[in-house]
Scaffold this motif. Structure first.
Motif, mmCIF file in Angstrom:
data_model
loop_
_atom_site.group_PDB
_atom_site.id
_atom_site.type_symbol
_atom_site.label_atom_id
_atom_site.label_comp_id
_atom_site.label_asym_id
_atom_site.label_seq_id
_atom_site.Cartn_x
_atom_site.Cartn_y
_atom_site.Cartn_z
ATOM 1 N N GLU A 98 0.695 -1.248 -0.013
ATOM 2 C CA GLU A 98 -0.029 -0.092 -0.076
ATOM 3 C C GLU A 98 0.683 1.261 -0.090
ATOM 4 O O GLU A 98 0.477 2.191 -0.559
ATOM 5 C CB GLU A 98 -0.962 0.034 1.025
ATOM 6 N N SER A 99 2.007 1.065 0.575
ATOM 7 C CA SER A 99 2.979 2.414 0.785
ATOM 8 C C SER A 99 4.047 2.408 -0.602
ATOM 9 O O SER A 99 4.501 3.495 -0.687
ATOM 10 C CB SER A 99 3.582 2.802 2.103
ATOM 11 N N TYR A 100 4.088 1.583 -1.417
ATOM 12 C CA TYR A 100 5.178 1.383 -2.279
ATOM 13 C C TYR A 100 4.589 2.346 -3.459
ATOM 14 O O TYR A 100 3.578 2.256 -4.045
ATOM 15 C CB TYR A 100 5.315 0.073 -2.906
ATOM 16 N N VAL A 101 5.608 3.207 -3.737
ATOM 17 C CA VAL A 101 5.356 4.108 -4.923
ATOM 18 C C VAL A 101 5.707 3.534 -6.351
ATOM 19 O O VAL A 101 6.813 2.788 -6.386
ATOM 20 C CB VAL A 101 6.510 5.281 -4.618
ATOM 21 N N VAL A 102 4.720 3.434 -6.962
ATOM 22 C CA VAL A 102 4.598 2.817 -8.383
ATOM 23 C C VAL A 102 5.834 3.090 -9.369
ATOM 24 O O VAL A 102 6.519 2.324 -9.990
ATOM 25 C CB VAL A 102 3.408 2.675 -8.970
ATOM 26 N N ILE A 126 -1.524 2.793 -8.414
ATOM 27 C CA ILE A 126 -1.262 2.419 -9.856
ATOM 28 C C ILE A 126 -1.977 3.579 -10.567
ATOM 29 O O ILE A 126 -1.371 4.023 -11.547
ATOM 30 C CB ILE A 126 -1.627 1.094 -10.128
ATOM 31 N N TYR A 127 -3.144 3.893 -10.209
ATOM 32 C CA TYR A 127 -4.025 5.142 -10.940
ATOM 33 C C TYR A 127 -3.248 6.248 -10.802
ATOM 34 O O TYR A 127 -3.253 6.941 -11.973
ATOM 35 C CB TYR A 127 -5.460 5.039 -10.464
ATOM 36 N N ASP A 128 -2.817 6.723 -9.834
ATOM 37 C CA ASP A 128 -2.014 7.785 -9.439
ATOM 38 C C ASP A 128 -0.896 7.878 -10.142
ATOM 39 O O ASP A 128 -0.389 8.907 -10.902
ATOM 40 C CB ASP A 128 -1.494 8.023 -8.019
ATOM 41 N N TYR A 131 -2.016 8.658 -14.082
ATOM 42 C CA TYR A 131 -2.307 9.969 -14.141
ATOM 43 C C TYR A 131 -1.079 11.255 -14.043
ATOM 44 O O TYR A 131 -1.126 11.868 -14.818
ATOM 45 C CB TYR A 131 -3.182 10.523 -12.884
ATOM 46 N N GLU A 132 -0.054 10.810 -13.539
ATOM 47 C CA GLU A 132 1.160 11.646 -13.574
ATOM 48 C C GLU A 132 2.020 11.234 -14.885
ATOM 49 O O GLU A 132 2.560 12.046 -15.417
ATOM 50 C CB GLU A 132 2.047 11.014 -12.464
ATOM 51 N N ASN A 133 1.773 9.908 -15.312
ATOM 52 C CA ASN A 133 2.395 9.645 -16.563
ATOM 53 C C ASN A 133 1.487 8.698 -17.310
ATOM 54 O O ASN A 133 1.731 7.332 -17.226
ATOM 55 C CB ASN A 133 3.737 8.935 -16.279
ATOM 56 N N PRO A 134 0.523 9.048 -18.180
ATOM 57 C CA PRO A 134 -0.224 8.114 -18.898
ATOM 58 C C PRO A 134 0.490 7.164 -19.843
ATOM 59 O O PRO A 134 1.529 7.636 -20.447
ATOM 60 C CB PRO A 134 -1.027 9.244 -19.914
ATOM 61 N N ARG A 135 0.160 5.976 -19.726
ATOM 62 C CA ARG A 135 0.836 4.754 -20.728
ATOM 63 C C ARG A 135 -0.230 3.688 -20.594
ATOM 64 O O ARG A 135 -0.954 3.574 -19.814
ATOM 65 C CB ARG A 135 2.394 4.601 -19.928
#
Length: 161
Positions: A98-102, A126-128, A131-135
């Protein structure tokens, strides 16, 4: 098409690193993600690292294994030391999913790792990232719980193919 399963068996024929698991399933996953050419596969609940080793070898991508159990991470790191492939492309992290940054991962692998509540918290991360980098992103669920399937089918942010 390259026979990833045969390559994998040859390379690891004498290594009993990973415990049980279906290599044929990973071969199918490789065939699907081969067209995406992901830079990184993120494996939630990575255990001893089987998926990361397989993907790094078969698809030549990086892998990050996220595991909450310190003993399993130590086993994965031990396996990495004896791995003859691209060690520089593999990393293991002992952290709560839950705290891991994707980051910029585009392929995600889940081996029935946690509750639906935690799963949706991870999906939020994962959604965040999206939204920061659409792919284009791919999510794989192996041995998905029935509750996963029911809730994921109702998730409006996911497209099933």
């Amino acid at each position: 098409m390259t026979n990833y399963l045969e390559q994998y068996k040859q390379i690891h024929s004498k290594a009993d690193w990973f415990g049980s698991g279906a290599c044929f399933y990973l071969e199918e996953v490789c065939a699907i993600i081969d067209y995406l050419r992901p830079k990184t596969v993120l494996d939630y609940g990575c255990g001893k690292g089987r998926v990361g080793f397989f993907m790094t070898h078969a698809v030549n991508c990086g892998s990050i294994g996220v595991e909450y159990d310190e003993k399993l991470i130590k086993d994965a790191e031990k396996n990495l030391l004896s791995y003859s492939g691209r060690r520089d492309k593999m990393h293991f992290v002992c952290e709560n999913a839950e705290s891991y940054v994707v980051g910029n991962a585009s392929c995600f692998y889940f081996f029935n790792p946690f509750s639906v509540k935690i799963l949706f918290s991870v999906l939020g991360r994962i959604y965040d990232s999206y939204y920061e980098n659409p792919r284009k992103m791919l999510l794989f669920f192996y041995y998905a719980l029935d509750s996963y399937r029911t809730d994921l089918l109702n998730e409006v942010n996911l497209k099933f193919e």
